[in-house]
Design a protein around this motif. Structure first.
Motif, PDB file in Angstrom:
ATOM      1  N   LEU A 111      -7.514  -9.557  -0.467  1.00  0.00           N
ATOM      2  CA  LEU A 111      -8.739 -10.261  -0.825  1.00  0.00           C
ATOM      3  C   LEU A 111      -8.847 -10.304  -2.341  1.00  0.00           C
ATOM      4  O   LEU A 111      -8.801  -9.257  -3.005  1.00  0.00           O
ATOM      5  CB  LEU A 111      -9.969  -9.540  -0.261  1.00  0.00           C
ATOM      6  CG  LEU A 111     -11.328 -10.052  -0.746  1.00  0.00           C
ATOM      7  CD1 LEU A 111     -11.588 -11.468  -0.263  1.00  0.00           C
ATOM      8  CD2 LEU A 111     -12.450  -9.107  -0.311  1.00  0.00           C
ATOM      9  N   LEU A 129     -11.209 -10.419  -5.018  1.00  0.00           N
ATOM     10  CA  LEU A 129     -12.609  -9.993  -4.941  1.00  0.00           C
ATOM     11  C   LEU A 129     -13.388 -10.401  -6.190  1.00  0.00           C
ATOM     12  O   LEU A 129     -13.120  -9.888  -7.286  1.00  0.00           O
ATOM     13  CB  LEU A 129     -12.670  -8.472  -4.774  1.00  0.00           C
ATOM     14  CG  LEU A 129     -14.043  -7.817  -4.748  1.00  0.00           C
ATOM     15  CD1 LEU A 129     -14.851  -8.289  -3.537  1.00  0.00           C
ATOM     16  CD2 LEU A 129     -13.905  -6.299  -4.741  1.00  0.00           C
ATOM     17  N   THR A 162     -15.885 -10.155  -9.051  1.00  0.00           N
ATOM     18  CA  THR A 162     -16.353  -8.901  -9.643  1.00  0.00           C
ATOM     19  C   THR A 162     -17.696  -9.052 -10.323  1.00  0.00           C
ATOM     20  O   THR A 162     -18.617  -8.279 -10.074  1.00  0.00           O
ATOM     21  CB  THR A 162     -15.302  -8.382 -10.638  1.00  0.00           C
ATOM     22  OG1 THR A 162     -14.078  -8.149  -9.945  1.00  0.00           O
ATOM     23  CG2 THR A 162     -15.748  -7.089 -11.296  1.00  0.00           C
ATOM     24  N   LEU A 187     -16.644  -6.512   0.212  1.00  0.00           N
ATOM     25  CA  LEU A 187     -15.384  -5.778   0.312  1.00  0.00           C
ATOM     26  C   LEU A 187     -15.332  -4.964   1.600  1.00  0.00           C
ATOM     27  O   LEU A 187     -14.313  -4.945   2.303  1.00  0.00           O
ATOM     28  CB  LEU A 187     -15.247  -4.867  -0.908  1.00  0.00           C
ATOM     29  CG  LEU A 187     -14.057  -3.914  -0.960  1.00  0.00           C
ATOM     30  CD1 LEU A 187     -12.745  -4.653  -0.886  1.00  0.00           C
ATOM     31  CD2 LEU A 187     -14.137  -3.062  -2.229  1.00  0.00           C
ATOM     32  N   PRO A 192      -9.932  -5.554   3.496  1.00  0.00           N
ATOM     33  CA  PRO A 192      -8.522  -5.948   3.403  1.00  0.00           C
ATOM     34  C   PRO A 192      -7.627  -4.728   3.173  1.00  0.00           C
ATOM     35  O   PRO A 192      -8.110  -3.648   2.806  1.00  0.00           O
ATOM     36  CB  PRO A 192      -8.511  -6.851   2.173  1.00  0.00           C
ATOM     37  CG  PRO A 192      -9.569  -6.240   1.297  1.00  0.00           C
ATOM     38  CD  PRO A 192     -10.659  -5.817   2.243  1.00  0.00           C
ATOM     39  N   THR A 244      -5.561  -4.696   0.710  1.00  0.00           N
ATOM     40  CA  THR A 244      -5.617  -4.589  -0.746  1.00  0.00           C
ATOM     41  C   THR A 244      -6.687  -5.524  -1.276  1.00  0.00           C
ATOM     42  O   THR A 244      -6.803  -6.665  -0.830  1.00  0.00           O
ATOM     43  CB  THR A 244      -4.262  -4.959  -1.381  1.00  0.00           C
ATOM     44  OG1 THR A 244      -3.239  -4.124  -0.836  1.00  0.00           O
ATOM     45  CG2 THR A 244      -4.298  -4.781  -2.890  1.00  0.00           C
ATOM     46  N   ALA A 245      -7.460  -5.036  -2.242  1.00  0.00           N
ATOM     47  CA  ALA A 245      -8.441  -5.863  -2.937  1.00  0.00           C
ATOM     48  C   ALA A 245      -8.003  -6.010  -4.386  1.00  0.00           C
ATOM     49  O   ALA A 245      -7.713  -5.010  -5.059  1.00  0.00           O
ATOM     50  CB  ALA A 245      -9.826  -5.231  -2.869  1.00  0.00           C
ATOM     51  N   ALA A 256     -14.972   1.455  -1.732  1.00  0.00           N
ATOM     52  CA  ALA A 256     -14.177   0.635  -0.812  1.00  0.00           C
ATOM     53  C   ALA A 256     -13.942   1.353   0.511  1.00  0.00           C
ATOM     54  O   ALA A 256     -14.013   2.583   0.585  1.00  0.00           O
ATOM     55  CB  ALA A 256     -12.832   0.299  -1.454  1.00  0.00           C
ATOM     56  N   THR A 281      -8.616   0.468   2.379  1.00  0.00           N
ATOM     57  CA  THR A 281      -8.415  -0.559   1.361  1.00  0.00           C
ATOM     58  C   THR A 281      -7.981   0.061   0.047  1.00  0.00           C
ATOM     59  O   THR A 281      -8.631   0.965  -0.463  1.00  0.00           O
ATOM     60  CB  THR A 281      -9.703  -1.364   1.143  1.00  0.00           C
ATOM     61  OG1 THR A 281     -10.061  -2.042   2.352  1.00  0.00           O
ATOM     62  CG2 THR A 281      -9.522  -2.393   0.031  1.00  0.00           C
ATOM     63  N   LEU A 293      -7.385  -0.611  -3.998  1.00  0.00           N
ATOM     64  CA  LEU A 293      -7.774  -1.505  -5.081  1.00  0.00           C
ATOM     65  C   LEU A 293      -6.605  -1.644  -6.043  1.00  0.00           C
ATOM     66  O   LEU A 293      -6.007  -0.654  -6.458  1.00  0.00           O
ATOM     67  CB  LEU A 293      -8.989  -0.960  -5.824  1.00  0.00           C
ATOM     68  CG  LEU A 293      -9.579  -1.915  -6.867  1.00  0.00           C
ATOM     69  CD1 LEU A 293     -10.421  -2.974  -6.185  1.00  0.00           C
ATOM     70  CD2 LEU A 293     -10.409  -1.158  -7.897  1.00  0.00           C
TER      71      LEU A 293
END
Length: 210
Positions: free
Chosen positions: A145, A147, A149, A163, A168, A170-171, A193, A197, A199
């Motif tokens: 995703l 994301l 910010t 989120l 996901p 990975t974000a 998160a 997930t 980051l």
């Protein structure tokens, strides 16, 4: 998939079957030298997502690239003489060897006095979601995703709830150029998160495989 972040909402996705550039806008740098593009995809008409003069120069170096956009961007593209295809939510496009699905339809509300414009979210090969300027729910789980910010339309709590809802694997934070110190937001994302997930903050203009 190989991903290069050129700042803010501009991303190059190399799926192995297609090279796709998203949102070449005024707050992004470095995308001007990209070649071998199959398509440029625009989520909406705001200048931080679509800078038509720089897009025109980019297309000169990528004459075979298609330009796909939301209905609201069509006028700007037409004024600059840029050939383009309009995509509506629910549509899907085959670009080289990749499939792009169009989700969403409306930009997030900035203020009740400001008209809501169109916004396309793009889901690439069912795995990587670029939502543009809206918190668009994908039809199923996604691997990555992108994301949002920081934005006039977005609170930190809303970004975190989005989120968590998408959850996901990975974000990747994007849409950060309006913040003086986005690392503070990244730290909150990492702290809040979902457990599953990860980051991943991408180095600017550096290809990363995700």
């Amino acid at each position: 998939m190989e991903i290069t972040h050129f700042g803010h909402s501009c991303l190059l996705l190399d799926t192995g079957a297609a090279r796709l550039l998203f949102d070449p806008g005024a707050f992004s740098t470095g995308f001007e030298g990209v070649t071998g593009l199959d398509a440029v995809l625009v989520t909406h008409q705001h200048f931080d997502h679509l800078e038509p003069d720089r897009l025109t120069a980019l297309l000169r170096a990528n004459p075979d690239a298609r330009v796909l956009a939301d209905p609201g961007s069509a006028g700007t593209l037409a004024e600059k003489g840029i050939d383009h295809e309009v995509l509506l939510p629910g549509a899907a496009a085959r670009i080289a060897g990749s499939r792009v699905e169009v989700l969403g339809g409306e930009h997030a509300v900035i203020h009740p006095d400001i008209p809501v414009i169109e916004n396309n979210a793009y889901l690439v090969d069912g795995t990587h979601l670029h939502p543009g300027d809206a918190l668009v729910a994908p039809p199923g789980p996604v691997q990555v995703l992108f994301l949002p910010t920081g934005a006039p339309w977005l609170k930190l709590s809303e970004a975190v709830d989005y989120l968590r809802a998408v959850a996901p694997a990975t974000a990747v934070p994007i849409h950060e150029a309006v913040l003086s110190n986005p690392a503070i937001w990244y730290g909150m994302f990492e702290k809040l998160a979902p457990e599953r997930t990860a980051l991943k903050v991408l180095d600017k203009a550096t290809a990363t495989t995700l």
